[in-house]
Design a protein around this motif. Structure first.
Motif, PDB file in Angstrom:
ATOM      1  N   UNK A 281      23.836 -31.444   6.934  1.00 56.61           N
ATOM      2  CA  UNK A 281      22.564 -31.263   6.246  1.00 56.61           C
ATOM      3  C   UNK A 281      21.404 -31.840   7.033  1.00 56.61           C
ATOM      4  N   UNK A 282      21.618 -32.954   7.684  1.00 58.46           N
ATOM      5  CA  UNK A 282      20.525 -33.631   8.372  1.00 58.46           C
ATOM      6  C   UNK A 282      20.455 -33.301   9.854  1.00 58.46           C
ATOM      7  N   UNK A 283      21.240 -32.323  10.260  1.00 57.82           N
ATOM      8  CA  UNK A 283      21.191 -31.900  11.656  1.00 57.82           C
ATOM      9  C   UNK A 283      20.268 -30.696  11.755  1.00 57.82           C
ATOM     10  N   UNK A 284      19.005 -30.931  12.075  1.00 54.43           N
ATOM     11  CA  UNK A 284      18.031 -29.860  12.115  1.00 54.43           C
ATOM     12  C   UNK A 284      18.217 -28.972  13.327  1.00 54.43           C
ATOM     13  N   UNK A 285      17.689 -27.737  13.220  1.00 49.78           N
ATOM     14  CA  UNK A 285      17.774 -26.769  14.300  1.00 49.78           C
ATOM     15  C   UNK A 285      16.391 -26.208  14.569  1.00 49.78           C
ATOM     16  N   UNK A 286      16.178 -25.732  15.779  1.00 53.72           N
ATOM     17  CA  UNK A 286      14.948 -25.048  16.129  1.00 53.72           C
ATOM     18  C   UNK A 286      15.149 -23.566  15.876  1.00 53.72           C
ATOM     19  N   UNK A 287      14.410 -22.998  14.967  1.00 56.02           N
ATOM     20  CA  UNK A 287      14.588 -21.620  14.572  1.00 56.02           C
ATOM     21  C   UNK A 287      13.508 -20.757  15.201  1.00 56.02           C
ATOM     22  N   UNK A 288      13.883 -19.524  15.483  1.00 61.02           N
ATOM     23  CA  UNK A 288      12.933 -18.562  15.981  1.00 61.02           C
ATOM     24  C   UNK A 288      12.135 -17.957  14.845  1.00 61.02           C
ATOM     25  N   UNK A 293      14.089 -21.023   6.948  1.00 55.76           N
ATOM     26  CA  UNK A 293      13.511 -22.358   7.034  1.00 55.76           C
ATOM     27  C   UNK A 293      14.359 -23.285   6.184  1.00 55.76           C
ATOM     28  N   UNK A 294      14.658 -24.449   6.722  1.00 47.92           N
ATOM     29  CA  UNK A 294      15.438 -25.445   5.992  1.00 47.92           C
ATOM     30  C   UNK A 294      14.801 -26.820   6.196  1.00 47.92           C
ATOM     31  N   UNK A 295      15.191 -27.712   5.338  1.00 47.13           N
ATOM     32  CA  UNK A 295      14.710 -29.082   5.446  1.00 47.13           C
ATOM     33  C   UNK A 295      15.242 -29.711   6.728  1.00 47.13           C
ATOM     34  N   UNK A 296      14.435 -30.551   7.364  1.00 49.16           N
ATOM     35  CA  UNK A 296      14.756 -31.270   8.602  1.00 49.16           C
ATOM     36  C   UNK A 296      14.792 -30.351   9.823  1.00 49.16           C
ATOM     37  N   UNK A 297      14.273 -29.153   9.740  1.00 47.84           N
ATOM     38  CA  UNK A 297      14.153 -28.298  10.921  1.00 47.84           C
ATOM     39  C   UNK A 297      12.985 -28.766  11.780  1.00 47.84           C
ATOM     40  N   UNK A 298      12.994 -28.335  13.024  1.00 46.75           N
ATOM     41  CA  UNK A 298      11.903 -28.661  13.948  1.00 46.75           C
ATOM     42  C   UNK A 298      11.310 -27.377  14.497  1.00 46.75           C
ATOM     43  N   UNK A 299      10.001 -27.418  14.776  1.00 51.98           N
ATOM     44  CA  UNK A 299       9.275 -26.274  15.302  1.00 51.98           C
ATOM     45  C   UNK A 299       8.436 -26.736  16.486  1.00 51.98           C
ATOM     46  N   UNK A 300       8.257 -25.842  17.429  1.00 53.91           N
ATOM     47  CA  UNK A 300       7.536 -26.183  18.649  1.00 53.91           C
ATOM     48  C   UNK A 300       6.032 -26.297  18.425  1.00 53.91           C
TER      49      UNK A 300
END
Length: 880
Positions: A281-288, A293-300
């Motif tokens: 759950x807390x392992x965020x991903x960089x999405x295109x 969209x999910x909690x703890x995601x990262x964006x450039x």
């Protein structure tokens, strides 16, 4: 993820035995009873036995075996593992699988009389039975329990559901009491009865493979307690395979209310262990831009967040707004102030990406609110959506088509300007900006030289490193032209259609099979004397050794003629007769009726033929004849040309390449050059393949020309004058062939390079089988094959390029200010005097529109007789 069926439909059959008939196993019925049964996909062995015994009205404790035919192999279902394998077999099968019940007494009787029964012609068929159903409560059916009850430990549960580390052979099952080896005696007896080997090696169904059982183990265990639908003993139609519909009311049936079901002995047992799930759950991903969209995601960047949220809003049918936003934080919420949907992200300290801190993906707003225009349908959001479509399709995506597609996909209305801006942004994402392409040009040329040896590139800039003019010639093409082709070059220019308007310069050559080979490319700001002089100077440096007897054909542009005279003073310059014809048509409209005389004068091989046709043209149109005299007969007439035109009277070869590149000339400069490189690569490969397959002495095009001349000269008469001199009577003007000087008085042999009809007639007179030896070497298949021996390589992906130091950064050119308004949708600029083709509709046969925009009513396909048609039919019958 694909959906998995909750239940499966099978048929159960009792009252027969297995026999081998003509090498195939068949279930031979003896007072057979057949019923249909619907079971949960994750059923246990005890569940199967209980359902079968109730359906067939047999005692569950009686001595019988549950079997089925799998690929001409009888398999006994004796434990939970075999039940799982049977369920997988049912899912994969395209028909309803029959589960056959074999009693021990029946099997013994059948095996003793197998000799007589094998001669029977009975086949396994399902009789017609009627269906009724009774549904049970989910908790009534115990599943996955054997003689030892439910699973005893987590290890056995994990192995049952595909979590074991390695595949292993399981004669019994972990978590249950291990079966005695003698417990399979019934199965061995069954194999002996049908003729199977006693000691058969374990096959795939004997292996507990985690990959095979994983689809069953990943389902939630609560779904195991599915509904079993019992079918009555009445007849069912054998041709009906419809699923029995489920009833919500019967699903509430309790064990007490349903008298047909036995009380569940395991209703008070503890529930099964839940399937272990990794905590990610807390392992965020960089999405295109196209991801969720999910909690703890990262964006450039903030732009990426807005694109992702905007696309989410379009796909889910809601709108969002940004009440507060700054370079470090993004706050978004639903357009309805009462809705609970929110999104927050910020850039943490010592971190360069936006981190999602709050995201409530739940809408409490009303669904009845109407929004005429979607506020999140920005050009950037729509551009990312169109990028996926336009990258896979080569068709022209028009603004109206984009409007229609967005309305059908997202149920939104966008304006034409929105569609146009979204298309431009999508093209920018796919192609990049022109500024980036100009800056990348030196690096592209550097890697192109590394891939293709001998490639020559030149980039000229001004004092501020702004682009001026560019030249490119591939090394393999230069060597092909110098070694294997005729000294003929056709040049022309074409207008670019990108953001920075300019001109493309092109020089092409012709091989022995009359195929076009682009020799050099150039890009400049305009078509002037300075630009053509610079381009031809660089071209002259490439074709060293091929400058003697060089012929250059072009249109009548003054800048081209002056540059050719300056750079190639000894070359023969010929005018394109097609462009000359268009210019003369503009000056004199009456010239259209006499164009045939002009073409006959241009293509004449004899001086006498030219004089006759040109004098006739002078009598009819003296102004046109005077104009042609001022231009110079040596520029356009083949018979007066001082060099060799090789039968090429126009610049259509270069015009063909310009027409082929009409769409690529809209691209940035690096993409346009890359398109030309890939086109050359494809042409070299195709021509190489064709030349290798051709086994004749001359090329296919030269063979076709000679075949026409052979057929034309079949009736001509040859009169020898000497051992090397022959007079040929062709019933027109006759001709004299001199084999020593390799000439013919008709002029066709020496001007075209292929034997004329007179020479062919002489070879026929001399009993020669072929005249191919008198053709120029460029028309030989061996030379044609050698022309495309080399391979052209593209530059590859930019991530793999060699990046040296010291390359300049080219800036975009300073162009004239572009005209205001929408760009004209024309493929090319029309020549002088060129007539515009009038459009006509194929439905109403009127001009000004086509069939798609026809305002006329579509005619009916049904014939309705009218008064005139009836009269015509009656009169026709009277005449008969």
């Amino acid at each position: 993820m694909e959906s998995v069926k909750e239940t499966v439909k099978i048929r159960v059959c009792k009252g027969g035995a297995w026999e081998r008939v003509d090498g195939a196993l068949e279930y031979m019925p003896l007072n057979c009873v057949k019923r249909t049964l619907i079971l949960p996909l994750l059923s246990s062995y005890s569940c199967l036995l209980e359902a079968v015994s109730e359906r067939l009205e047999i005692d569950a404790s009686s001595d019988f075996m549950v079997t089925y035919n799998s690929d001409n192999d009888i398999v006994e279902v004796c434990d939970d593992l075999e039940v799982n394998e049977f369920m997988k077999f049912v899912v994969k099968s395209s028909r309803i699988v029959t589960l056959c019940i074999v009693e021990s007494s029946v099997n013994g009787r059948q095996s003793s009389n197998s000799g007589s029964n094998q001669q029977s012609n009975f086949i396994h068929a399902t009789p017609s039975v009627n269906v009724y159903q009774t549904e049970y409560h989910a908790t009534q059916i115990p599943v996955f329990h054997g003689s030892g009850g439910f699973y005893q430990n987590l290890y056995s549960y994990q192995q049952m559901h595909g979590f074991s580390g390695n595949p292993m052979y399981v004669p019994g099952f972990h978590g249950y009491p291990m079966q005695d080896p003698q417990s399979d005696s019934a199965n061995r007896k069954l194999k002996q009865a049908v003729g199977l080997p006693k000691n058969k090696k374990p096959n795939e169904r004997d292996l507990l493979d985690d990959e095979k059982l994983r689809p069953f183990g990943e389902k939630i265990m609560d779904s195991v307690f599915g509904k079993v639908k019992r079918l009555s003993g009445e007849d069912e139609s054998s041709e009906s395979d419809e699923e029995v519909s489920e009833s919500d009311e019967d699903a509430k049936t309790t064990p007490v209310a349903n008298k047909n079901f036995k009380q569940d002995k395991f209703w008070n047992m503890p529930p099964l262990l839940k399937t272990p799930v990794l905590d990610i759950k807390k392992k965020g991903m960089c999405y295109g831009p196209s991801s969720l969209v999910r909690l703890h995601d990262t964006f450039d960047s903030k732009e990426q967040i807005k694109i992702v949220l905007g696309r989410k809003a379009l796909e889910e049918g809601f709108q969002i707004r940004y009440p507060r936003s700054d370079p470090q934080r993004v706050y978004a919420k639903c357009i309805d102030d009462t809705c609970e949907w929110i999104f927050r992200a910020y850039i943490p300290k010592d971190y360069k990406k936006f981190y999602v801190t709050a995201f409530v993906d739940h809408h409490t707003c009303t669904k009845t609110q109407i929004h005429p225009h979607h506020r999140n349908a920005s050009p950037k959001v729509l551009g990312h959506i169109l990028k996926e479509v336009m990258s896979e399709s080569s068709r022209i995506y028009r603004g109206k088509e984009i409007m229609t597609d967005m309305k059908a996909r997202f149920k939104i209305d966008i304006s034409y300007s929105q569609a146009w801006r979204a298309k431009c942004y999508a093209l920018q994402l796919l192609r990049g900006t022109p500024e980036e392409s100009f800056a990348e040009l030196p690096l592209y040329c550097h890697n192109l030289k590394l891939k293709n040896q001998g490639t020559i590139t030149h980039i000229e800039t001004d004092d501020e490193d702004r682009f001026e003019i560019f030249f490119l010639a591939i090394g393999a093409v230069i060597r092909t032209f110098v070694l294997h082709m005729r000294p003929l070059i056709i040049i022309d220019g074409a207008h670019l259609k990108g953001e920075f308007l300019g001109t493309m310069y092109l020089a092409v050559a012709m091989d022995g099979n009359n195929q076009i080979l682009p020799l050099a490319y150039g890009v400049g700001k305009s078509e002037t004397f300075r630009s053509w002089d610079w381009f031809l100077t660089k071209l002259k440096e490439c074709i060293i050794g091929k400058q003697d007897h060089l012929t250059i054909i072009s249109d009548g542009a003054v800048s081209i003629a002056s540059a050719i005279k300056n750079v190639f003073p000894n070359a023969f310059h010929g005018r394109c007769c097609r462009h000359l014809l268009m210019n003369l048509r503009e000056k004199c409209p009456r010239f259209i009726s006499k164009e045939e005389l002009f073409w006959k004068a241009c293509k004449a091989y004899r001086i006498s033929d030219f004089e006759e046709r040109f004098s006739t043209l002078r009598d009819w149109l003296p102004s046109i004849a005077n104009k042609l005299d001022m231009i110079g007969l040596e520029k356009w007439a083949r018979v007066h040309f001082p060099g060799m035109r090789y039968n090429y009277m126009t610049s259509n070869s270069a015009e063909s390449v310009n027409a082929l590149s009409r769409h690529s000339r809209k691209l940035p400069i690096c993409m346009m050059i890359d398109w030309f490189i890939k086109s050359l690569q494809q042409w070299y490969f195709e021509h190489r393949q064709t030349a290798d397959e051709h086994k004749h002495e001359l090329t296919p095009w030269a063979e076709a020309k000679l075949a026409q001349r052979i057929a034309k000269s079949a009736t001509w008469t040859v009169r020898p004058a000497a051992n090397y001199l022959y007079n040929v009577v062709d019933y027109y003007k006759n001709a004299t062939v001199d084999l020593n000087t390799r000439t013919c008085s008709c002029g066709q042999w020496q001007l075209s390079g292929l034997p004329c009809g007179h020479l062919i007639a002489v070879m026929r007179h001399l009993r020669q089988s072929s005249a191919n030896q008198f053709a120029f070497s460029c028309f030989k298949t061996s030379v044609w094959r050698a022309s495309y021996n080399e391979v052209i390589y593209d530059v590859g992906h930019p991530s793999e390029w060699d990046k040296p130091d010291g390359l300049i950064t080219v800036l975009p050119p300073v162009m004239d200010k572009r005209l205001p308004g929408r760009p004209r949708n024309r493929d090319r600029f029309r020549s002088k005097g060129e007539q515009i083709t009038q459009k006509s509709c194929t439905r109403c046969f009127k001009g000004g529109h086509n069939r798609r925009d026809c305002p006329s009513v579509v005619p009916s396909q049904i014939f309705i007789p009218t008064t005139s048609s009836v009269k015509s039919c009656s009169s026709w019958n009277v005449e008969i």
